[in-house]
Design a protein around this motif. Sequence first.
Motif, PDB file in Angstrom:
ATOM      1  N   GLY A  59      -1.957   9.935  19.301  1.00  0.00           N
ATOM      2  CA  GLY A  59      -0.818  10.836  19.274  1.00  0.00           C
ATOM      3  C   GLY A  59       0.440  10.230  18.697  1.00  0.00           C
ATOM      4  N   SER A  60       0.291   9.267  17.807  1.00  0.00           N
ATOM      5  CA  SER A  60       1.459   8.626  17.217  1.00  0.00           C
ATOM      6  C   SER A  60       1.491   8.842  15.703  1.00  0.00           C
ATOM      7  N   ALA A  61       2.636   8.561  15.102  1.00  0.00           N
ATOM      8  CA  ALA A  61       2.795   8.667  13.653  1.00  0.00           C
ATOM      9  C   ALA A  61       3.300   7.338  13.116  1.00  0.00           C
ATOM     10  N   HIS A  62       2.834   6.963  11.925  1.00  0.00           N
ATOM     11  CA  HIS A  62       3.171   5.662  11.350  1.00  0.00           C
ATOM     12  C   HIS A  62       3.405   5.764   9.857  1.00  0.00           C
ATOM     13  N   SER A  63       4.304   4.919   9.359  1.00  0.00           N
ATOM     14  CA  SER A  63       4.525   4.757   7.923  1.00  0.00           C
ATOM     15  C   SER A  63       3.777   3.507   7.482  1.00  0.00           C
ATOM     16  N   PHE A  64       3.190   3.568   6.274  1.00  0.00           N
ATOM     17  CA  PHE A  64       2.464   2.409   5.759  1.00  0.00           C
ATOM     18  C   PHE A  64       2.380   2.465   4.246  1.00  0.00           C
ATOM     19  N   ARG A  65       2.033   1.330   3.656  1.00  0.00           N
ATOM     20  CA  ARG A  65       1.748   1.203   2.221  1.00  0.00           C
ATOM     21  C   ARG A  65       0.747   0.069   2.069  1.00  0.00           C
ATOM     22  N   TYR A  66       0.197  -0.044   0.878  1.00  0.00           N
ATOM     23  CA  TYR A  66      -0.658  -1.171   0.534  1.00  0.00           C
ATOM     24  C   TYR A  66       0.143  -2.137  -0.324  1.00  0.00           C
ATOM     25  N   LEU A  67      -0.157  -3.424  -0.186  1.00  0.00           N
ATOM     26  CA  LEU A  67       0.465  -4.453  -1.009  1.00  0.00           C
ATOM     27  C   LEU A  67      -0.641  -5.284  -1.640  1.00  0.00           C
ATOM     28  N   ALA A  68      -0.701  -5.253  -2.963  1.00  0.00           N
ATOM     29  CA  ALA A  68      -1.712  -6.009  -3.714  1.00  0.00           C
ATOM     30  C   ALA A  68      -1.065  -7.223  -4.363  1.00  0.00           C
ATOM     31  N   TYR A  72       2.483  -5.742  -6.009  1.00  0.00           N
ATOM     32  CA  TYR A  72       2.201  -4.364  -6.389  1.00  0.00           C
ATOM     33  C   TYR A  72       2.025  -3.515  -5.138  1.00  0.00           C
ATOM     34  N   TRP A  73       3.000  -2.638  -4.863  1.00  0.00           N
ATOM     35  CA  TRP A  73       2.986  -1.741  -3.718  1.00  0.00           C
ATOM     36  C   TRP A  73       2.447  -0.382  -4.140  1.00  0.00           C
ATOM     37  N   PHE A  74       1.614   0.240  -3.305  1.00  0.00           N
ATOM     38  CA  PHE A  74       1.134   1.583  -3.608  1.00  0.00           C
ATOM     39  C   PHE A  74       0.769   2.322  -2.325  1.00  0.00           C
ATOM     40  N   ASN A  75       0.664   3.652  -2.457  1.00  0.00           N
ATOM     41  CA  ASN A  75       0.398   4.525  -1.318  1.00  0.00           C
ATOM     42  C   ASN A  75      -1.060   4.951  -1.268  1.00  0.00           C
ATOM     43  N   ASP A  76      -1.429   5.547  -0.161  1.00  0.00           N
ATOM     44  CA  ASP A  76      -2.755   6.120   0.025  1.00  0.00           C
ATOM     45  C   ASP A  76      -2.643   7.627  -0.151  1.00  0.00           C
ATOM     46  N   GLY A  79      -3.334   9.943   2.786  1.00  0.00           N
ATOM     47  CA  GLY A  79      -2.472   9.908   3.963  1.00  0.00           C
ATOM     48  C   GLY A  79      -2.077  11.315   4.387  1.00  0.00           C
ATOM     49  N   ASP A  80      -1.360  11.396   5.486  1.00  0.00           N
ATOM     50  CA  ASP A  80      -0.961  12.686   6.050  1.00  0.00           C
ATOM     51  C   ASP A  80       0.399  13.152   5.539  1.00  0.00           C
ATOM     52  N   GLY A  81       0.814  12.642   4.420  1.00  0.00           N
ATOM     53  CA  GLY A  81       2.108  12.998   3.848  1.00  0.00           C
ATOM     54  C   GLY A  81       2.862  11.743   3.473  1.00  0.00           C
ATOM     55  N   HIS A  82       4.153  11.909   3.240  1.00  0.00           N
ATOM     56  CA  HIS A  82       4.998  10.795   2.833  1.00  0.00           C
ATOM     57  C   HIS A  82       6.282  10.782   3.639  1.00  0.00           C
ATOM     58  N   ASP A  83       6.821   9.597   3.789  1.00  0.00           N
ATOM     59  CA  ASP A  83       8.095   9.360   4.451  1.00  0.00           C
ATOM     60  C   ASP A  83       8.922   8.560   3.458  1.00  0.00           C
ATOM     61  N   GLY A  84       9.612   9.236   2.566  1.00  0.00           N
ATOM     62  CA  GLY A  84      10.281   8.522   1.484  1.00  0.00           C
ATOM     63  C   GLY A  84       9.226   7.962   0.549  1.00  0.00           C
ATOM     64  N   VAL A  85       9.232   6.658   0.344  1.00  0.00           N
ATOM     65  CA  VAL A  85       8.257   6.030  -0.548  1.00  0.00           C
ATOM     66  C   VAL A  85       6.968   5.647   0.172  1.00  0.00           C
ATOM     67  N   ASN A  86       6.902   5.813   1.466  1.00  0.00           N
ATOM     68  CA  ASN A  86       5.756   5.378   2.265  1.00  0.00           C
ATOM     69  C   ASN A  86       4.782   6.514   2.537  1.00  0.00           C
ATOM     70  N   SER A  87       3.510   6.149   2.709  1.00  0.00           N
ATOM     71  CA  SER A  87       2.513   7.095   3.197  1.00  0.00           C
ATOM     72  C   SER A  87       2.714   7.270   4.697  1.00  0.00           C
ATOM     73  N   ARG A  88       2.299   8.421   5.232  1.00  0.00           N
ATOM     74  CA  ARG A  88       2.367   8.679   6.667  1.00  0.00           C
ATOM     75  C   ARG A  88       0.954   8.842   7.209  1.00  0.00           C
ATOM     76  N   LEU A  89       0.800   8.495   8.476  1.00  0.00           N
ATOM     77  CA  LEU A  89      -0.471   8.566   9.169  1.00  0.00           C
ATOM     78  C   LEU A  89      -0.219   9.082  10.575  1.00  0.00           C
TER      79      LEU A  89
END
Length: 91
Positions: A59-68, A72-76, A79-89
């Motif tokens: 029952g929680s929500a989180h912001s995340f990204r991948y770092l290669a 190199y930063w990128f999103n999924d 994901g369940d949407g976006h929070d600015g530049v971040n993916s949401r989960l």
Amino acid sequence: MLERNPRKNRTEVTFVLPADTPPGPVSVVGDFNDWQPGTHTLVARRDGTRAVTVALPGGSAHSFRYLAAGDYWFNDEDGDGHDGVNSRLHT
């Protein structure tokens, strides 16, 4: 891709990427690991993908990204949407 496995009070979320796209090591970073690279590094699986599983509160929500490699930063896109530049989960 995100795989979710609900448990009693938490959800195990597996972050999955192709084995070589992008090349080199990849970490999932987010508010659940204080945005620390290397804490959750994806590892190769037999099916030709790489993944890492993180247990998160239900029952929680989180912001995340991948770092290669190469910063190199990128999103999924799964994901369940976006929070600015971040993916949401949402768990």
